[in-house]
Design an enzyme around this catalytic site. Structure first.
Site, mmCIF file in Angstrom:
data_model
loop_
_atom_site.group_PDB
_atom_site.id
_atom_site.type_symbol
_atom_site.label_atom_id
_atom_site.label_comp_id
_atom_site.label_asym_id
_atom_site.label_seq_id
_atom_site.Cartn_x
_atom_site.Cartn_y
_atom_site.Cartn_z
ATOM 1 N N ALA A 55 51.282 -26.872 68.702
ATOM 2 C CA ALA A 55 49.957 -27.489 68.688
ATOM 3 C C ALA A 55 48.937 -26.567 68.030
ATOM 4 O O ALA A 55 49.056 -25.334 68.088
ATOM 5 C CB ALA A 55 49.525 -27.813 70.112
ATOM 6 N N GLY B 38 55.826 -27.212 70.237
ATOM 7 C CA GLY B 38 56.060 -28.480 69.564
ATOM 8 C C GLY B 38 56.795 -28.334 68.254
ATOM 9 O O GLY B 38 57.500 -29.261 67.826
ATOM 10 N N GLU C 205 60.293 -28.236 69.232
ATOM 11 C CA GLU C 205 60.629 -29.571 69.742
ATOM 12 C C GLU C 205 60.909 -30.546 68.599
ATOM 13 O O GLU C 205 61.784 -31.410 68.711
ATOM 14 C CB GLU C 205 59.495 -30.084 70.634
ATOM 15 C CG GLU C 205 59.469 -29.385 72.001
ATOM 16 C CD GLU C 205 58.294 -29.816 72.855
ATOM 17 O OE1 GLU C 205 58.522 -30.283 73.983
ATOM 18 O OE2 GLU C 205 57.143 -29.673 72.402
ATOM 19 N N GLU D 181 55.851 -22.650 76.307
ATOM 20 C CA GLU D 181 54.716 -23.297 76.971
ATOM 21 C C GLU D 181 54.396 -22.733 78.355
ATOM 22 O O GLU D 181 53.221 -22.700 78.753
ATOM 23 C CB GLU D 181 54.965 -24.808 77.078
ATOM 24 C CG GLU D 181 54.762 -25.569 75.785
ATOM 25 C CD GLU D 181 56.022 -25.638 74.928
ATOM 26 O OE1 GLU D 181 56.067 -26.461 73.997
ATOM 27 O OE2 GLU D 181 56.966 -24.846 75.193
#
Length: 259
Positions: free
Chosen positions: A65, A110, A113, A133
């Site tokens: 992010a 992310g 991910e 995270e």
């Protein structure tokens, strides 16, 4: 003209998507998410056989992010943005054609991910990655807790997620997350080489194989075999299957048309 994601077709059947915010570690801004979805809108209507997802620059694939942008958001906006990332990742995962993540640098949160939603992951020797995270007092929210465990096993996934451990591409290969590690200047070529190898196979067969693997994995073996049979039967009436038999008989390379 898209500003944060580039897209081109190579060798007729291979799509190459590049995240293009190297100045911000190719992080997921709202604009990048919108541009990426626009690229997916385009390629879903094209006759592709494989897709390579990589990024511009030599330092970062995707740092996750955009934390500078996120710091300006309300709690509701944060939840909404994480949902957008999750939907994008799931959209990549659901693509009919195989996807190859060519990880050219840092892939955290992310960013990692996104690679977990791809079918194959390769990385450069300088790449660093991790689902970090918990070090930010949150959890992987775009599918990381679910996809990492399915890829490397529950115990290893717990180890890496709960510790927020960062690791390099060689360790990634050791745990079964990365298939190949190559020098940075060879990474894109390697990604295209794998894509070409996939694209040379029967397109319908490849799609059905991916579908059987994805849909059957979380079921018991009996159900999985039924899914496999259903996918197999879809390849029988195709022209490509007959072309493969003819090519074998005539000792030549088959010319698959995806029909």
């Amino acid at each position: 003209m898209l500003s944060t994601v580039t897209y081109e077709i190579k060798d007729s059947y291979i799509g190459v998507i590049k995240l293009n915010r190297p100045e911000a570690a190719n992080s997921f801004s709202l604009q990048l998410l919108a541009d990426f979805n626009q690229v997916l809108d385009q390629l879903e209507n094209e006759d592709l056989r494989a897709i390579v997802i990589t990024a511009e620059g030599e330092k970062a694939f995707c740092a996750g992010a955009d934390l500078k942008e996120r710091a300006t958001m309300s709690q509701d906006e944060v939840v909404e943005t994480v949902g957008k990332i999750g939907k994008l990742v799931s959209r990549v995962e659901s693509l009919e054609v195989p996807t190859i993540a060519a990880i050219n640098g840092a892939a955290f949160g992310g960013g990692l991910e996104l690679t977990l939603a791809c079918d194959i992951r390769i990385a450069s020797g300088n790449a660093k990655m991790g689902l970090t995270e918990t070090s930010l007092a949150i959890i992987p929210g775009a599918g990381g807790t679910q996809r990492l465990a399915r890829l490397i096993g529950l115990a290893k996934a717990k180890y890496y997620i709960l510790t927020a451990k960062r690791f390099d591409s060689l360790e990634g290969k050791e745990i079964g997350l990365i298939e190949e590690v190559v020098p940075l200047d060879e990474l894109e070529h390697k990604g295209l080489e794998i894509a070409k190898q996939i694209a040379s196979n029967g397109p319908i067969g490849v799609k059905m194989a991916k579908q059987a693997l994805d849909h059957g994995f979380d079921h018991d073996i009996k159900t999985g075999l039924k899914i496999e049979k259903k996918c197999y039967l879809k390849t029988i009436p195709t022209e490509d299957r007959l072309e493969a038999l003819s090519a074998f008989k005539e000792k030549r390379k088959p010319n698959f048309k995806g029909q």
